[in-house]
Design an enzyme around this catalytic site. Sequence first.
Site, PDB file in Angstrom:
ATOM      1  N   GLU A 140     -11.548  -4.257   3.742  1.00 14.21           N
ATOM      2  CA  GLU A 140     -12.233  -4.044   5.150  1.00 14.21           C
ATOM      3  C   GLU A 140     -13.577  -3.482   5.025  1.00 14.21           C
ATOM      4  OE1 GLU A 140      -9.403  -1.939   7.721  1.00 14.21           O
ATOM      5  OE2 GLU A 140      -8.209  -3.941   8.041  1.00 14.21           O
ATOM      6  N   GLU A 150       0.837  -1.063  -0.087  1.00 11.02           N
ATOM      7  CA  GLU A 150      -0.005  -0.186  -0.001  1.00 11.02           C
ATOM      8  C   GLU A 150       1.006   1.342  -0.156  1.00 11.02           C
ATOM      9  OE1 GLU A 150      -2.582   0.334   3.232  1.00 11.02           O
ATOM     10  OE2 GLU A 150      -3.860   2.084   2.344  1.00 11.02           O
TER      11      GLU A 150
HETATM   12  O1  AHR Z   1      -1.961  -1.528   7.006  1.00  5.76           O
HETATM   13  C1  AHR Z   1      -2.494  -0.425   7.234  1.00  5.76           C
HETATM   14  C2  AHR Z   1      -4.011  -0.326   7.404  1.00  5.76           C
HETATM   15  O2  AHR Z   1      -4.695  -1.319   8.279  1.00  5.76           O
HETATM   16  C3  AHR Z   1      -4.557  -0.702   5.665  1.00  5.76           C
HETATM   17  O3  AHR Z   1      -4.684   0.447   4.973  1.00  5.76           O
HETATM   18  C4  AHR Z   1      -6.102  -1.132   6.188  1.00  5.76           C
HETATM   19  O4  AHR Z   1      -6.438  -2.039   5.394  1.00  5.76           O
HETATM   20  C5  AHR Z   1      -5.948  -1.531   7.509  1.00  5.76           C
HETATM   21  O5  AHR Z   1      -6.767  -1.105   8.672  1.00  5.76           O
END
Ligand code: AHR
Length: 678
Positions: free
Chosen positions: A392, A46
């Site tokens: 999520e 990410e």
């Molecule tokens: O890994 C950090 C964050 O944690 C991610 O963006 C999310 O999917 C989770 O809540």
Amino acid sequence: MPYNKLFAAFLGLGLCFCAQAQDVYTVNTRQIKATISPTLWGLFFEDINRGADGGLYAEMVENTSFDFPKPFMGWSTQPARVRTGMFMVINQSQANMADPKFLRVNLISGDKVGLINEGFGGMGFVKGGKYEGMIRYRNASGGGVGNGLAGGGMLLPEVAAPSVVVQLVNAKGSVGEAMVNLAGSDTAWREVTFSITATDTASLGKLLVGFKGPGQIDIDRISLFPSDTWKGRPRGLRVDLAQKLADLHPGFLRFPGGCIVEGKDISHRYQWKKTIGPLENRQLIMSIWNDDVPLRQTPDYFESFGLGFYEYFQLCEDIGAAPLPILNCGLSCQFDAAEVVPIDQLDPYVKDALDLIEFANGDATTTMWGAKRAALGHPAPFNMKFLGVGNENWGPQYAERLDVFSKAIKQRYPYMQLICSSGYTPQKQEFQYIDSVLRSRHVDIIDEHFYNPAEWFLQNATRYDKYDRQGPKIFVGEYAAQSDRIGSLKNENNLRMALAEAAFMTGLERNADVVTMASYAPLFAHVSGWQWTPDLIWFDNTRSYATPNYYVQQLFSVNKGTAVVPMLTGAVGGAGGIPVTGQDSCWGTACLDQPKGELIVKLVNMSDKAKSRVVMSDGKLGRTAAVTVLAGNAPGAMNSLEHPEVLAPVTKQVDVKGKEVRLELPAYSCVVVRVKVG
Ligand code: AHR
């Protein structure tokens, strides 16, 4: 002396593998319990903590295109105050949303002015390193801002461009420069490139673009990359960071997140189509992580999408990872804006998913998106088999949107394995609802996330022992042991956390018939640009280091094996053995690498005392075993940029007696044994 070197010396003295009152673990190599998915150990990527811009994406200039809401963010001028009209940011957003702004430089004779960019908290140069720059510019058309803004190759009277010198600068001054000729007599945008070799090193370096009048020029982008990029791709990825991913031999690469999939609101969601093709077509957006963490505000965090979906698929191919994109399903972050797209307006979202599959896998000659991929340089398909629907997300809103996506995707691409969200944690009551809905729909794969204390990971090494063997497969899509608590800025990537994750991972491997994918999260963090801890790989502008958590991931991944076999407490023939799940502070699992004819045993010792163990096999073993140890002298031990290998695995060959491997597990250690069977 780093602990791993001490440990190597210790092994070298041959003191380690001595038989004393040892506990016995018995492995039955003929009883295959489960097949291990090639995708079991993978990666979660990410753009958080400057994972992409300022990280893996090797662009060194921040705000290359003056398109940030504050167009001079990342830039300063020399002198600090310049004459009005010397620099003017033209905003043509009505005409071009993707690339709305450019800089007009307008100088009279005698004007000397500089533009300075400090990169992402300072630019890093290495002495002798070559750097490749680019300026995208056009003739300023000789008039005021009303002239020439439509662009498009219109012939105009020749207008002199200012002369331009580009310099790399460190604290001592210029460490390399290039003259750049911005020639051109029409209003078409064009790119000029330049190369500079740094004569000195800098960690807080700058790029200085000096202009000398008279002359006028429009500048859309100023860019600088190291010439040494991953796979030698121009304007590509940072080599050290990409190599660290490759060295994990990941089974899959999840992308692009994480929360950035959802966005702050629907309009802010990640849209893959805006991340491919020429950079000037990739509309930057503010990162969700810009202001999300109050104590770690990063006002200059934007997503340029220089690392977009095409580069993502390329990276997957390079490192042998199955692509696993996650797309927005018509829900923004349910904690944040909680925006929901009406079911009867989901078509564009579903179309994005179908088009992405075609972009990845479609025939280059017969499909539109396949042809786009080919035009970008990859006629062969990327062989995408997994797609995540939503990150999520939970509740009935998610369930009904998932239904729409599933129906459309499965109808056209029945082979596509869909990853379905079960929310942000299985420990909240929302999970019960969505988990039972997903199971009743017989979905392919359920994504579970865990950011919990070390104790939770230790206790949950048995979590999947109880799961329905016939139900959906499990993707442990995000997990990391928290030394403080979730969301805390004090979480550490220390040895104890890494070992707790290793203990948990023995449980994932033992249940490989249910768990087919798992990835630690987050992956990257810039030492001065992070928002979230802990993270697998840390870096600054020139250096990076692997955490003990990284080495745990690597130990499991490169020793993945193909089939789980039982490893139980007690001697061969003894009754009542149970899996090694915390007895005497030890966790363990065993599997076979069938093509190589090897037994692989993984053991974790969480105690502050060394443990003597005998691993007994039902069959004859090779004469030597490769024993790899990750250990440290304190549970709080960590690596750092200055001391990157305090904790790192060390491998030694040890003698094997018949069917027995005798081991001494150091205090706080993860030990992997590989030995031939039969
Ligand atoms: O890994 C950090 C964050 O944690 C991610 O963006 C999310 O999917 C989770 O809540």
